[in-house]
Design a protein around this motif. Structure first.
Motif, PDB file in Angstrom:
ATOM      1  N   THR A  91       0.863  -1.186   0.000  1.00 50.43           N
ATOM      2  CA  THR A  91       0.000   0.000   0.000  1.00 50.43           C
ATOM      3  C   THR A  91       0.898   1.234   0.000  1.00 50.43           C
ATOM      4  N   GLY A  92       1.480   1.566  -1.156  1.00 51.62           N
ATOM      5  CA  GLY A  92       2.529   2.578  -1.213  1.00 51.62           C
ATOM      6  C   GLY A  92       3.814   2.015  -0.616  1.00 51.62           C
ATOM      7  N   ALA A  93       4.915   2.739  -0.766  1.00 51.16           N
ATOM      8  CA  ALA A  93       6.182   2.251  -0.201  1.00 51.16           C
ATOM      9  C   ALA A  93       6.153   2.299   1.331  1.00 51.16           C
TER      10      ALA A  93
ATOM     11  N   VAL B 164      12.304   4.835  -4.362  1.00 52.35           N
ATOM     12  CA  VAL B 164      11.066   5.287  -5.000  1.00 52.35           C
ATOM     13  C   VAL B 164      11.299   6.399  -6.034  1.00 52.35           C
ATOM     14  N   TYR B 165      12.445   7.057  -5.948  1.00 51.59           N
ATOM     15  CA  TYR B 165      12.735   8.128  -6.911  1.00 51.59           C
ATOM     16  C   TYR B 165      13.658   7.653  -8.029  1.00 51.59           C
ATOM     17  N   GLN B 166      13.691   6.355  -8.300  1.00 50.45           N
ATOM     18  CA  GLN B 166      14.642   5.812  -9.267  1.00 50.45           C
ATOM     19  C   GLN B 166      14.501   6.419 -10.669  1.00 50.45           C
TER      20      GLN B 166
ATOM     21  N   PHE C  84      25.936 -11.389  -3.420  1.00 48.31           N
ATOM     22  CA  PHE C  84      24.567 -11.486  -3.954  1.00 48.31           C
ATOM     23  C   PHE C  84      23.752 -12.581  -3.262  1.00 48.31           C
ATOM     24  N   ASN C  85      24.438 -13.623  -2.785  1.00 46.66           N
ATOM     25  CA  ASN C  85      23.697 -14.708  -2.139  1.00 46.66           C
ATOM     26  C   ASN C  85      23.607 -14.569  -0.627  1.00 46.66           C
ATOM     27  N   ASN C  86      24.168 -13.491  -0.089  1.00 48.32           N
ATOM     28  CA  ASN C  86      24.175 -13.380   1.365  1.00 48.32           C
ATOM     29  C   ASN C  86      23.580 -12.103   1.943  1.00 48.32           C
ATOM     30  N   VAL C  87      23.840 -10.981   1.289  1.00 45.86           N
ATOM     31  CA  VAL C  87      23.352  -9.726   1.896  1.00 45.86           C
ATOM     32  C   VAL C  87      21.815  -9.678   1.825  1.00 45.86           C
ATOM     33  N   GLU C  88      21.197  -9.450   2.974  1.00 46.67           N
ATOM     34  CA  GLU C  88      19.738  -9.300   3.010  1.00 46.67           C
ATOM     35  C   GLU C  88      19.404  -7.888   2.541  1.00 46.67           C
ATOM     36  N   LEU C  89      18.610  -7.823   1.492  1.00 41.41           N
ATOM     37  CA  LEU C  89      18.326  -6.528   0.863  1.00 41.41           C
ATOM     38  C   LEU C  89      16.858  -6.453   0.503  1.00 41.41           C
ATOM     39  N   VAL C  90      16.237  -5.330   0.813  1.00 39.13           N
ATOM     40  CA  VAL C  90      14.883  -5.090   0.307  1.00 39.13           C
ATOM     41  C   VAL C  90      14.877  -3.739  -0.388  1.00 39.13           C
ATOM     42  N   SER C  91      14.255  -3.714  -1.560  1.00 39.57           N
ATOM     43  CA  SER C  91      14.152  -2.458  -2.303  1.00 39.57           C
ATOM     44  C   SER C  91      12.673  -2.096  -2.441  1.00 39.57           C
ATOM     45  N   PHE C  92      12.369  -0.810  -2.219  1.00 38.48           N
ATOM     46  CA  PHE C  92      10.985  -0.336  -2.287  1.00 38.48           C
ATOM     47  C   PHE C  92      10.782   0.549  -3.513  1.00 38.48           C
ATOM     48  N   HIS C  93       9.628   0.374  -4.138  1.00 42.64           N
ATOM     49  CA  HIS C  93       9.248   1.264  -5.230  1.00 42.64           C
ATOM     50  C   HIS C  93       7.767   1.604  -5.055  1.00 42.64           C
ATOM     51  N   SER C  94       7.289   2.558  -5.839  1.00 41.90           N
ATOM     52  CA  SER C  94       5.985   3.158  -5.573  1.00 41.90           C
ATOM     53  C   SER C  94       5.369   3.682  -6.863  1.00 41.90           C
ATOM     54  N   THR C  95       4.043   3.793  -6.888  1.00 41.90           N
ATOM     55  CA  THR C  95       3.383   4.457  -8.028  1.00 41.90           C
ATOM     56  C   THR C  95       3.334   5.972  -7.838  1.00 41.90           C
ATOM     57  N   SER C  96       3.790   6.445  -6.670  1.00 42.04           N
ATOM     58  CA  SER C  96       3.522   7.834  -6.278  1.00 42.04           C
ATOM     59  C   SER C  96       4.527   8.843  -6.826  1.00 42.04           C
ATOM     60  N   LYS C  97       5.673   8.367  -7.353  1.00 45.47           N
ATOM     61  CA  LYS C  97       6.730   9.292  -7.763  1.00 45.47           C
ATOM     62  C   LYS C  97       6.984   9.117  -9.259  1.00 45.47           C
ATOM     63  N   GLY C  98       8.263   9.121  -9.657  1.00 47.74           N
ATOM     64  CA  GLY C  98       8.602   8.904 -11.062  1.00 47.74           C
ATOM     65  C   GLY C  98       7.988   9.953 -11.955  1.00 47.74           C
TER      66      GLY C  98
ATOM     67  N   PHE D 147      -3.463   6.342  -5.363  1.00 46.29           N
ATOM     68  CA  PHE D 147      -3.792   4.913  -5.473  1.00 46.29           C
ATOM     69  C   PHE D 147      -3.134   4.060  -4.397  1.00 46.29           C
ATOM     70  N   ARG D 148      -2.110   4.602  -3.767  1.00 42.86           N
ATOM     71  CA  ARG D 148      -1.353   3.860  -2.763  1.00 42.86           C
ATOM     72  C   ARG D 148      -0.891   2.521  -3.324  1.00 42.86           C
ATOM     73  N   GLY D 149      -0.123   2.587  -4.385  1.00 42.68           N
ATOM     74  CA  GLY D 149       0.451   1.377  -4.980  1.00 42.68           C
ATOM     75  C   GLY D 149       1.945   1.325  -4.737  1.00 42.68           C
ATOM     76  N   GLY D 150       2.511   0.135  -4.682  1.00 43.51           N
ATOM     77  CA  GLY D 150       3.944  -0.003  -4.505  1.00 43.51           C
ATOM     78  C   GLY D 150       4.331  -1.456  -4.509  1.00 43.51           C
ATOM     79  N   TYR D 151       5.630  -1.700  -4.520  1.00 41.43           N
ATOM     80  CA  TYR D 151       6.104  -3.081  -4.364  1.00 41.43           C
ATOM     81  C   TYR D 151       7.384  -3.086  -3.581  1.00 41.43           C
ATOM     82  N   MET D 152       7.755  -4.241  -3.053  1.00 43.44           N
ATOM     83  CA  MET D 152       9.107  -4.409  -2.509  1.00 43.44           C
ATOM     84  C   MET D 152       9.653  -5.732  -3.025  1.00 43.44           C
ATOM     85  N   GLU D 153      10.974  -5.758  -3.265  1.00 43.78           N
ATOM     86  CA  GLU D 153      11.649  -6.995  -3.631  1.00 43.78           C
ATOM     87  C   GLU D 153      12.577  -7.358  -2.477  1.00 43.78           C
ATOM     88  N   VAL D 154      12.422  -8.581  -1.978  1.00 45.95           N
ATOM     89  CA  VAL D 154      13.153  -9.015  -0.785  1.00 45.95           C
ATOM     90  C   VAL D 154      14.163 -10.095  -1.181  1.00 45.95           C
TER      91      VAL D 154
END
Lengths: 398, 398
Positions: free
Chosen positions: A44-46, A160-162, A187-201, A208-215
């Protein structure tokens, strides 16, 4: 998938085919770095994604209390979330003298000094920066990821401002792609989450409160808990999921709307870049205001000189000096900007955040009024106009 | 208001004119009981509102730890939220023998026994009930409100099924209207929040994640904190706010779409009522299943007899007996219902929750298959068919 019913609940992680589209988008963005849709969660958004991940990571009491590294200045969602969860805020200061770059030594200093008092577990980075508008270099991202690897920190990359990068000498580098290029051990060890959003760009569909995260590299048992946590709220709004789908599926070269899409997208981003330059230029023409280049995102975060008499008055009114400044600006001109004290700043420095979103015509008028206001403010609070600060002198040399 | 831009952020409490429409809707629903739009907050579905209010109310440690009274059986959002916030769950059992009515003495018992261990602060009621489908009587609501007044409890009334009442002898009474009719001493003092949603009723627009809450008698300083808390997530999804606006603004008698609206609304609610009766009737025709009337909401929550041998097998597999039952039902028939153990139930009793949402034709087939399955299950686990339980005997007398 052919159609999504926006009136029905979806799976708690989001509609499966939209998650697949997001993974394809990321793979293409990162020039082939693999992305698994099972690691994609629609949000629901980033903000909602950031909150969910922090909830998972924060625990403990006393010296076992989770500490989270956040930049200063920062988007206040982070400090609010950490306060809500009762986690330790570990501040690392961005370097204003180097265009708000992240200084790895400062990050280490913050980490080491906090380690005595709590258990640092996560590291938040906002790139491009909010409120500071800087775009991180690839070298700096490598250093950060190496540091996270060494200290076993969970990296939360707010990206979110990518799409909002304006300076010709700056490029967006995703934390994931940089991690991939550092080799499999990272690449196989560091725990990383990236957030993106429909609200910027270039779309700005924030309602709309849209977004995703990749974990990446999250322990499977923790992932199960993440799904459980997301399930309590049923699902992210489906119209927002659909908006995210549209953003990760732009028209392709062979499609009829492609030319129109490219035209509109370029226009939006070109105008933003023009306004970023305009804002920096006009602000830097004002004595007592100093603004770093707006390399990306949607904000300028200029440093302002506030005369000692104004600081005294603010203190007498139990108010941050930049709050006094912003309130006066609002009252006298109708212009609303946000005091730097809401984002955090080095002791004794003062800033405000303003967006570059108004049209160039409006922005020019607005910056003109702001300039007039600032000069009046300096005049009003100067002691017979005789005193001058170091920043004041510095500005004189511009 | 003429138009709302669904692509922009709104105020964190929601779009002002939609909040005004909600207040007008409530005033009309409650036959003139005043509603102030400043007390209305739009939410991301009801779940988000419930979570926000619980966050505000929960605090403390040891005997100062906040306790929250929740019904058993309950919609598991409540237990999940309380676990997430580390609050004490205080269970009051609904009375299955009286159509799942709330028994005020049981509520007092739960309150008094918990008072030794924690600080009870809030009381959650779901009316009409989920998963239990009961509709509370006006007398019972008065008793609950009187109790909350005496013990200074914050009342959280989950009224998302307010339009879903099917039994001819049941009516929806809002907690607010009943409180008003109890007189100003109650109406001006009892802290009450009521939740509503776009996801239920006769629209079922659950993908939009729309909802509202009306907050009465909350301390102004606490209200400030509520707004601050809501602001961290910026705003509820604006398309969901717009959906809520449509629901509280149904077509009026003089409007061209009125006849069509009434026809469709009546049809949807009549079919739901028909399915509520159908479900109860067929379930009660099965030996070893006993189902209370589905007075409201969207669920049947029948009690099922599980033979001792099946209970033993479940224990051997570290599984709740009704989970074993539901898994077998799913495997053998493809029908998915939810074990009662997920909602809570009196020790030694077993239930499942099923929705009444499929079409009458599908529902008839589904209940037929369920009946066959249940008989097979009893047969499979009966010890030479000689044993019989009290519930079994009771069912035989039907």
């Amino acid at each position: 998938c052919v159609c999504v019913c926006v009136g029905s609940y979806s799976a708690s992680q989001g509609v499966e085919c939209i998650r697949q589209h997001v993974a394809e988008f990321i793979t293409e963005r990162d020039q082939g770095v693999p992305s698994d849709w099972n690691n994609i969660y629609l949000t629901t958004g980033a903000s909602d994604g950031i909150m969910s991940i922090l909830k998972l990571l924060v625990s403990g009491e006393g010296s076992g209390r989770t500490g989270v590294l956040i930049p200063i200045p920062q988007y206040p969602l982070y400090s609010a979330a950490l306060s809500e969860l009762d986690a330790v805020h570990i501040h690392y200061y961005l370097d204003e003298d180097s265009c708000w770059a992240l200084d790895i030594e400062e990050l280490q200093r913050a980490y080491l000094s906090a380690k005595q008092l709590c258990t640092p577990r996560a590291l938040c980075i906002i790139n491009p920066g909010n409120p500071t508008g800087q775009v991180q270099s690839k070298k700096c991202i490598e250093e950060v990821l190496h540091f996270a690897y060494e200290e076993n920190l969970f990296v939360m990359a707010d990206e979110v401002y990518q799409d909002n990068v304006y300076s010709a000498d700056c490029h967006f580098h995703s934390f994931k792609k940089v991690l991939y290029e550092m080799g499999p051990e990272y690449f196989n060890n560091v725990e990383l989450v990236s957030f993106h959003s429909t609200s910027k760009g270039y779309t700005g569909e924030c309602g709309f409160r849209g977004g995703y995260m990749e974990v990446l590299n999250m322990d499977p048992q923790v992932k199960e808990q993440l799904v459980k946590l997301l399930s309590v709220r049923l699902c992210p709004p489906v119209p927002g999921q659909a908006a995210m789908d549209v953003i990760v599926n732009p028209p392709r070269e062979h499609e009829p709307s492609y030319a129109q899409f490219i035209k509109e997208k370029s226009w939006v981003l070109d105008v933003l870049a023009q306004k970023a330059r305009l804002t920096e230029q006009i602000l830097n023409s004002v004595p007592g205001i100093k603004c770093n280049p707006v390399q990306g995102a949607m904000y300028a975060f200029p440093r302002i000189f506030i005369p000692p008499r104004a600081i005294q008055e603010a203190k007498a009114r139990s108010m941050a000096p930049d709050m006094l400044y912003c309130l006066k600006l609002l009252e006298e001109t109708g212009i609303c900007v946000i005091p730097g004290s809401g984002f955090g700043q080095r002791e004794g420095t003062y800033h405000f955040r303003m967006t570059i979103l108004p049209s160039p015509e409006k922005l020019t008028v607005l910056l003109g009024k702001l300039k007039e206001f600032h000069l009046r403010f300096l005049e009003e609070y100067s002691q017979e106009g005789a005193q001058s600060s170091s920043l004041h002198r510095e500005e004189g040399a511009h």
